[in-house]
Scaffold this motif. Structure first.
Motif, PDB file in Angstrom:
ATOM      1  N   VAL A   3       1.463  -0.757   0.071  1.00  0.00           N
ATOM      2  CA  VAL A   3       0.408  -0.087   0.209  1.00  0.00           C
ATOM      3  C   VAL A   3       0.576   1.124   0.157  1.00  0.00           C
ATOM      4  N   GLU A   4       0.684   2.096  -0.926  1.00  0.00           N
ATOM      5  CA  GLU A   4       1.880   2.834  -1.399  1.00  0.00           C
ATOM      6  C   GLU A   4       0.754   4.484  -0.749  1.00  0.00           C
ATOM      7  N   PHE A   5       0.998   4.931  -0.157  1.00  0.00           N
ATOM      8  CA  PHE A   5       0.834   6.625   0.443  1.00  0.00           C
ATOM      9  C   PHE A   5       1.495   7.493  -0.424  1.00  0.00           C
ATOM     10  N   LYS A   6       0.710   8.959  -0.684  1.00  0.00           N
ATOM     11  CA  LYS A   6       2.082  10.141  -1.470  1.00  0.00           C
ATOM     12  C   LYS A   6       1.740  10.884   0.029  1.00  0.00           C
ATOM     13  N   THR A   7       2.449  11.637   0.186  1.00  0.00           N
ATOM     14  CA  THR A   7       3.110  12.239   1.614  1.00  0.00           C
ATOM     15  C   THR A   7       2.937  14.024   0.948  1.00  0.00           C
ATOM     16  N   GLU A  20      -3.727   3.478  -4.555  1.00  0.00           N
ATOM     17  CA  GLU A  20      -4.328   2.754  -5.572  1.00  0.00           C
ATOM     18  C   GLU A  20      -5.629   2.298  -4.116  1.00  0.00           C
ATOM     19  N   HIS A  21      -6.399   3.277  -2.661  1.00  0.00           N
ATOM     20  CA  HIS A  21      -7.197   2.771  -1.672  1.00  0.00           C
ATOM     21  C   HIS A  21      -7.576   4.236  -2.000  1.00  0.00           C
ATOM     22  N   SER A  22      -9.035   3.561  -0.742  1.00  0.00           N
ATOM     23  CA  SER A  22      -9.277   4.711  -0.049  1.00  0.00           C
ATOM     24  C   SER A  22      -9.301   4.893   1.222  1.00  0.00           C
ATOM     25  N   LEU A  38      -0.899   3.863   9.622  1.00  0.00           N
ATOM     26  CA  LEU A  38      -0.653   2.517  10.470  1.00  0.00           C
ATOM     27  C   LEU A  38      -2.469   2.167  11.081  1.00  0.00           C
ATOM     28  N   GLU A  39      -2.799   2.935  11.787  1.00  0.00           N
ATOM     29  CA  GLU A  39      -3.660   3.074  12.542  1.00  0.00           C
ATOM     30  C   GLU A  39      -5.280   2.970  10.683  1.00  0.00           C
ATOM     31  N   ALA A  40      -5.012   3.525   9.935  1.00  0.00           N
ATOM     32  CA  ALA A  40      -5.834   4.139   9.026  1.00  0.00           C
ATOM     33  C   ALA A  40      -6.014   2.439   8.058  1.00  0.00           C
ATOM     34  N   THR A  41      -4.913   2.248   8.136  1.00  0.00           N
ATOM     35  CA  THR A  41      -4.366   0.418   7.428  1.00  0.00           C
ATOM     36  C   THR A  41      -5.047  -0.056   7.677  1.00  0.00           C
ATOM     37  N   GLU A  42      -4.873  -0.181   8.828  1.00  0.00           N
ATOM     38  CA  GLU A  42      -5.122  -1.453   9.850  1.00  0.00           C
ATOM     39  C   GLU A  42      -6.274  -1.721  10.123  1.00  0.00           C
ATOM     40  N   LEU A  43      -7.213  -0.223   9.746  1.00  0.00           N
ATOM     41  CA  LEU A  43      -8.723  -0.069  10.003  1.00  0.00           C
ATOM     42  C   LEU A  43      -9.138  -0.931   8.458  1.00  0.00           C
ATOM     43  N   HIS A  44      -8.323  -0.511   7.798  1.00  0.00           N
ATOM     44  CA  HIS A  44      -9.107  -0.439   6.413  1.00  0.00           C
ATOM     45  C   HIS A  44      -9.207  -1.949   6.249  1.00  0.00           C
ATOM     46  N   GLU A  47      -9.524  -7.119   7.218  1.00  0.00           N
ATOM     47  CA  GLU A  47     -10.264  -8.313   7.920  1.00  0.00           C
ATOM     48  C   GLU A  47      -8.929  -9.180   6.554  1.00  0.00           C
ATOM     49  N   GLU A  48      -8.627  -8.909   6.144  1.00  0.00           N
ATOM     50  CA  GLU A  48      -6.713  -9.219   6.053  1.00  0.00           C
ATOM     51  C   GLU A  48      -5.899  -9.866   6.149  1.00  0.00           C
ATOM     52  N   ILE A  49      -5.983  -8.649   7.404  1.00  0.00           N
ATOM     53  CA  ILE A  49      -4.407  -9.025   8.161  1.00  0.00           C
ATOM     54  C   ILE A  49      -5.153  -9.687   9.319  1.00  0.00           C
ATOM     55  N   GLU A  50      -6.117 -10.049   9.644  1.00  0.00           N
ATOM     56  CA  GLU A  50      -6.937 -11.586  10.649  1.00  0.00           C
ATOM     57  C   GLU A  50      -6.393 -12.748  10.211  1.00  0.00           C
ATOM     58  N   LYS A  51      -6.336 -12.633   8.240  1.00  0.00           N
ATOM     59  CA  LYS A  51      -6.537 -14.031   8.112  1.00  0.00           C
ATOM     60  C   LYS A  51      -4.848 -13.580   7.521  1.00  0.00           C
TER      61      LYS A  51
END
Length: 89
Positions: A3-7, A20-22, A38-44, A47-51
């Motif tokens: 997941v790439e972020f532009k700052t 590439e994500h909202s 980190l927090e926003a990505t974990e929330l978004h 489900e994937e992280i839990e898997k």
């Protein structure tokens, strides 16, 4: 998954958006911004992280063509991997 972020810096705040994500977030300092990314990505991707999927976050500054004169000279790049958390006893 990467997941790439532009700052960027605008009106006294650091901001970031996933390319590439909202996912959009901001912070008063670079440290606050990283924590919020980190927090926003974990929330978004909860489900994937839990898997057990590994999420790699990469931050890069917006290109100079996208910047404005109020941006500070400091730029940063940051990379972190988020993996499923295991419960402790």
């Amino acid at each position: 998954m990467i997941v790439e972020f532009k700052t960027y810096f605008c009106d006294g705040w650091w901001g970031a958006h996933a390319t590439e994500h909202s996912i959009y977030t901001q912070g008063k300092t670079v440290g606050d911004l990283i924590d919020n990314i980190l927090e926003a990505t974990e929330l978004h991707f909860e489900e994937e992280i839990e898997k057990g999927e590994l999420i790699t976050i990469i931050t890069t500054p917006k290109s100079s063509a996208e910047t404005t004169s109020d941006m500070p000279v400091i730029k940063f790049e940051y990379k972190v991997d988020i993996a499923a958390k295991t419960a402790s006893c």
